[in-house]
Design a protein around this motif. Structure first.
Motif, mmCIF file in Angstrom:
data_model
loop_
_atom_site.group_PDB
_atom_site.id
_atom_site.type_symbol
_atom_site.label_atom_id
_atom_site.label_comp_id
_atom_site.label_asym_id
_atom_site.label_seq_id
_atom_site.Cartn_x
_atom_site.Cartn_y
_atom_site.Cartn_z
ATOM 1 N N GLN A 101 17.720 9.465 26.567
ATOM 2 C CA GLN A 101 16.379 9.898 26.947
ATOM 3 C C GLN A 101 16.387 11.419 27.106
ATOM 4 O OE1 GLN A 101 17.989 7.642 29.551
ATOM 5 N NE2 GLN A 101 17.800 6.172 27.880
ATOM 6 N N ASP A 102 15.395 12.078 26.517
ATOM 7 C CA ASP A 102 15.294 13.538 26.551
ATOM 8 C C ASP A 102 13.943 13.975 27.101
ATOM 9 O OD1 ASP A 102 17.743 13.723 25.320
ATOM 10 O OD2 ASP A 102 16.988 14.494 23.425
ATOM 11 N N PHE A 103 13.974 15.037 27.889
ATOM 12 C CA PHE A 103 12.744 15.761 28.240
ATOM 13 C C PHE A 103 12.982 17.217 27.873
ATOM 14 C CE2 PHE A 103 10.075 18.217 31.256
ATOM 15 C CZ PHE A 103 8.840 17.814 30.744
ATOM 16 N N SER A 104 12.256 17.712 26.866
ATOM 17 C CA SER A 104 12.471 19.052 26.331
ATOM 18 C C SER A 104 11.257 19.934 26.568
ATOM 19 C CB SER A 104 12.753 18.991 24.824
ATOM 20 O OG SER A 104 13.822 18.113 24.542
ATOM 21 N N VAL A 105 11.503 21.179 26.946
ATOM 22 C CA VAL A 105 10.457 22.183 27.116
ATOM 23 C C VAL A 105 10.742 23.319 26.149
ATOM 24 C CG1 VAL A 105 9.273 23.730 28.700
ATOM 25 C CG2 VAL A 105 10.190 21.555 29.544
ATOM 26 N N ASP A 106 9.813 23.581 25.235
ATOM 27 C CA ASP A 106 10.035 24.593 24.202
ATOM 28 C C ASP A 106 10.144 25.997 24.778
ATOM 29 O OD1 ASP A 106 9.874 22.590 22.313
ATOM 30 O OD2 ASP A 106 7.728 22.874 21.995
ATOM 31 N N PRO A 113 10.796 39.805 24.763
ATOM 32 C CA PRO A 113 10.863 38.989 23.550
ATOM 33 C C PRO A 113 11.849 37.824 23.642
ATOM 34 C CG PRO A 113 12.132 40.981 23.241
ATOM 35 C CD PRO A 113 11.470 41.108 24.592
ATOM 36 N N LEU A 114 12.621 37.753 24.733
ATOM 37 C CA LEU A 114 13.626 36.708 24.907
ATOM 38 C C LEU A 114 12.961 35.427 25.387
ATOM 39 C CD1 LEU A 114 16.710 35.998 24.984
ATOM 40 C CD2 LEU A 114 16.623 36.634 27.413
ATOM 41 N N ALA A 115 13.004 34.360 24.563
ATOM 42 C CA ALA A 115 12.400 33.072 24.904
ATOM 43 C C ALA A 115 13.459 32.136 25.463
ATOM 44 C CB ALA A 115 11.741 32.452 23.678
ATOM 45 N N ILE A 116 13.089 31.385 26.500
ATOM 46 C CA ILE A 116 14.004 30.457 27.158
ATOM 47 C C ILE A 116 13.455 29.045 27.022
ATOM 48 C CG2 ILE A 116 15.164 29.851 29.303
ATOM 49 C CD1 ILE A 116 14.691 32.746 30.232
ATOM 50 N N GLY A 117 14.248 28.158 26.445
ATOM 51 C CA GLY A 117 13.901 26.744 26.332
ATOM 52 C C GLY A 117 14.900 25.904 27.093
ATOM 53 N N VAL A 141 20.233 24.677 28.258
ATOM 54 C CA VAL A 141 19.336 25.842 28.228
ATOM 55 C C VAL A 141 19.640 26.651 26.974
ATOM 56 C CG1 VAL A 141 20.884 27.281 29.631
ATOM 57 C CG2 VAL A 141 18.431 27.803 29.531
ATOM 58 N N ARG A 142 18.603 27.208 26.372
ATOM 59 C CA ARG A 142 18.752 27.924 25.107
ATOM 60 C C ARG A 142 17.945 29.212 25.143
ATOM 61 N NH1 ARG A 142 19.246 26.232 19.358
ATOM 62 N NH2 ARG A 142 17.869 27.462 18.048
ATOM 63 N N LEU A 143 18.569 30.302 24.703
ATOM 64 C CA LEU A 143 17.909 31.600 24.610
ATOM 65 C C LEU A 143 17.725 31.969 23.137
ATOM 66 C CD1 LEU A 143 19.898 33.648 27.293
ATOM 67 C CD2 LEU A 143 17.947 32.126 27.622
ATOM 68 N N THR A 144 16.544 32.471 22.817
ATOM 69 C CA THR A 144 16.233 32.886 21.452
ATOM 70 C C THR A 144 15.683 34.303 21.482
ATOM 71 O OG1 THR A 144 15.694 30.596 20.851
ATOM 72 C CG2 THR A 144 14.925 32.333 19.368
ATOM 73 N N LEU A 145 16.309 35.182 20.712
ATOM 74 C CA LEU A 145 15.915 36.587 20.711
ATOM 75 C C LEU A 145 15.725 37.065 19.279
ATOM 76 C CD1 LEU A 145 15.559 39.196 22.462
ATOM 77 C CD2 LEU A 145 17.969 39.681 21.950
ATOM 78 N N PRO A 146 14.506 37.538 18.909
ATOM 79 C CA PRO A 146 14.317 38.082 17.561
ATOM 80 C C PRO A 146 15.160 39.334 17.352
ATOM 81 C CG PRO A 146 12.246 38.067 18.826
ATOM 82 C CD PRO A 146 13.308 37.581 19.722
ATOM 83 N N VAL A 147 15.793 39.421 16.171
ATOM 84 C CA VAL A 147 16.637 40.571 15.854
ATOM 85 C C VAL A 147 15.945 41.459 14.831
ATOM 86 C CG1 VAL A 147 18.869 41.319 14.939
ATOM 87 C CG2 VAL A 147 18.728 39.281 16.395
#
Length: 218
Positions: A101-106, A113-117, A141-147
């Motif tokens: 079972q998963d509960f994900s938040v985009d 500009p750093l997005a945290i999911g 937890v996941r970090l996404t940063l445009p380069v």
């Protein structure tokens, strides 16, 4: 890029480097997943992960395949499904089956500009040769940063916490999995992620792996 973004990424690099230095590198983890709507807000997701290079075996040692059905909210997804995990060793194979079972938040938060999911995963496990049901939680937890352009720097951490025994597991904090790499779209619906994955496991040595994942969104 703001100083806050540099600080966040720098902290993740520092967190990953000590365990990377102690890791037994040489593994390769290949993954592929596909996800998309099947009816309104209902989504279907399938995934396979193939792991190569454990010990002296060299070849494929684990194959994990899953299917999930989820309900999509505006910025989150609630999903449940089934996982079949096959581990190969010494010419034989052991099968583990899981309910997941998963509960994900985009987009849980953002720092410039750093997005945290984030994702909270719960699994019930049944393993060949072991009695009982093992339950574990896997906060992620996941970090996404445009380069530049469509290229993104990715960093993630996942913890594995066993809730008691059953299925051969021992209760408590069991595993930490860190990843750092890059993601880029290949087409409008297909993307690729490639990087370095480091996994610490209690009562086992730390392993490092080159990881590559292809993702399809229909």
């Amino acid at each position: 890029m703001s100083w806050k973004c540099h600080l966040a990424i720098g902290a993740l690099v520092l967190m990953l480097l000590p365990s990377a230095a102690q890791a037994d590198d040489g593994q390769i983890w290949l993954g592929a997943n596909a996800r998309g709507p099947v009816a309104g807000r209902v989504e279907l997701g399938v995934e396979t992960i193939e792991r190569f290079g454990r010990d002296d075996e060299g070849g494929l040692y684990e194959s994990e395949n899953s299917a999930m059905l989820g309900f999509r909210f505006e910025h989150a997804t609630l999903a449940a499904g089934y996982v079949r995990d096959i581990v190969y060793r010494g010419g034989g194979a052991a099968i583990e089956q899981r309910a997941r079972q998963d509960f994900s938040v985009d987009h849980l938060a953002a720092i410039g500009p750093l997005a945290i999911g984030a994702r909270l995963r719960v699994e019930e496990r049944w393993r060949d040769g072991s009695s009982g049901t093992g339950v574990r939680i896997r906060p992620f937890v996941r970090l996404t940063l445009p380069v530049t352009g469509e290229l993104h720097l990715l960093a993630s951490h996942e913890s594995f916490v066993n809730l008691g025994g059953g299925a051969g597991q021992r209760g408590g904090y069991d595993r930490a999995r860190n990843f750092m790499g890059f993601g880029v779209p290949l087409t409008k619906r297909v993307g690729v992620e490639i990087g370095y994955l480091n996994q610490w496991t209690r009562a086992a040595r730390t392993v490092g792996a080159a990881a590559l994942t292809l993702g399809l969104r229909w």
